[in-house]
Design a protein around this motif. Sequence first.
Motif, PDB file in Angstrom:
ATOM      1  N   CYS A  18     -24.858   0.678   5.913  1.00  0.00           N
ATOM      2  CA  CYS A  18     -25.132   0.407   4.653  1.00  0.00           C
ATOM      3  C   CYS A  18     -25.562   1.720   3.766  1.00  0.00           C
ATOM      4  O   CYS A  18     -25.400   1.419   2.626  1.00  0.00           O
ATOM      5  N   HIS A  20     -25.105   4.529   1.865  1.00  0.00           N
ATOM      6  CA  HIS A  20     -23.854   5.293   1.436  1.00  0.00           C
ATOM      7  C   HIS A  20     -23.834   6.464   1.098  1.00  0.00           C
ATOM      8  O   HIS A  20     -23.007   7.384   0.850  1.00  0.00           O
ATOM      9  N   ILE A 107     -19.737   3.146  -3.853  1.00  0.00           N
ATOM     10  CA  ILE A 107     -20.673   1.771  -3.716  1.00  0.00           C
ATOM     11  C   ILE A 107     -21.315   1.413  -4.517  1.00  0.00           C
ATOM     12  O   ILE A 107     -22.361   2.250  -5.108  1.00  0.00           O
ATOM     13  N   ASP A 109     -23.954  -1.683  -5.636  1.00  0.00           N
ATOM     14  CA  ASP A 109     -24.509  -3.039  -5.005  1.00  0.00           C
ATOM     15  C   ASP A 109     -23.568  -3.433  -3.578  1.00  0.00           C
ATOM     16  O   ASP A 109     -23.507  -2.413  -2.928  1.00  0.00           O
ATOM     17  N   ASN A 110     -23.019  -4.459  -3.859  1.00  0.00           N
ATOM     18  CA  ASN A 110     -22.175  -4.672  -2.494  1.00  0.00           C
ATOM     19  C   ASN A 110     -20.837  -4.781  -3.035  1.00  0.00           C
ATOM     20  O   ASN A 110     -19.940  -5.606  -2.201  1.00  0.00           O
ATOM     21  N   THR A 111     -20.556  -4.002  -3.775  1.00  0.00           N
ATOM     22  CA  THR A 111     -18.840  -3.660  -4.000  1.00  0.00           C
ATOM     23  C   THR A 111     -18.542  -2.188  -3.824  1.00  0.00           C
ATOM     24  O   THR A 111     -19.308  -1.320  -4.140  1.00  0.00           O
ATOM     25  N   SER A 140     -15.462  -6.261  -1.195  1.00  0.00           N
ATOM     26  CA  SER A 140     -16.745  -7.042  -1.152  1.00  0.00           C
ATOM     27  C   SER A 140     -17.472  -6.629   0.073  1.00  0.00           C
ATOM     28  O   SER A 140     -16.847  -6.650   1.151  1.00  0.00           O
ATOM     29  N   ILE A 141     -18.725  -6.297  -0.129  1.00  0.00           N
ATOM     30  CA  ILE A 141     -19.345  -5.828   1.307  1.00  0.00           C
ATOM     31  C   ILE A 141     -20.509  -6.790   1.426  1.00  0.00           C
ATOM     32  O   ILE A 141     -21.474  -6.953   0.588  1.00  0.00           O
ATOM     33  N   SER A 142     -20.549  -7.505   2.653  1.00  0.00           N
ATOM     34  CA  SER A 142     -21.742  -8.741   2.764  1.00  0.00           C
ATOM     35  C   SER A 142     -21.960  -8.380   4.420  1.00  0.00           C
ATOM     36  O   SER A 142     -21.111  -7.767   5.067  1.00  0.00           O
ATOM     37  N   ILE A 146     -16.636  -6.537   5.258  1.00  0.00           N
ATOM     38  CA  ILE A 146     -16.067  -5.841   4.098  1.00  0.00           C
ATOM     39  C   ILE A 146     -14.523  -6.636   4.007  1.00  0.00           C
ATOM     40  O   ILE A 146     -13.919  -6.495   5.015  1.00  0.00           O
TER      41      ILE A 146
END
Length: 156
Positions: A18, A20, A107, A109-111, A140-142, A146
């Motif tokens: 996570c 980056h 990157i 946030d979560n994108t 989308s990263i969660s 991905i």
Amino acid sequence: MYKFLLFLIISSGFYLGCHHNKQVRLIQTDQITMVPTLTDNLIALHKRKFVWMENKNVDSLNILLHDDVQYVHSNGWKESKSDVIHNISTEKLTYHKVQVLESNAKIIDNTGIVIGKGIFQVALSDKPIEITLLYTEVYSISAKGIFLISRLACKV
């Protein structure tokens, strides 16, 4: 304090961390292995996607593509997830070779956003096409993984 998430992408053979902007340390049985940055891994995953398309590996594509993906081609043709999978499986659209000339990821946030340029050798309904494209892909990263949620290409 360094917090990080690791994602195992099925069939891709690499981990995603996570952080980056920094390398992440992953401790494995008496050794420290440096995991590339999330940005580096996003670029590698986006390139791997093209290999899956060339090899008609629809199982891996089915995992990577978000259920609501919008895949927009340079001629304005839009595909849904089921369209992408179906058109590759039936060879309506065949990816013979994709040569990525450049790609950059960011990157936020979560994108994840990948902007790239490549030469695409494809066949649409058995008609060969070679085209140079500039494209943007949004991921989308969660904690679930991905997923590619949007792709838009234009002719260069």
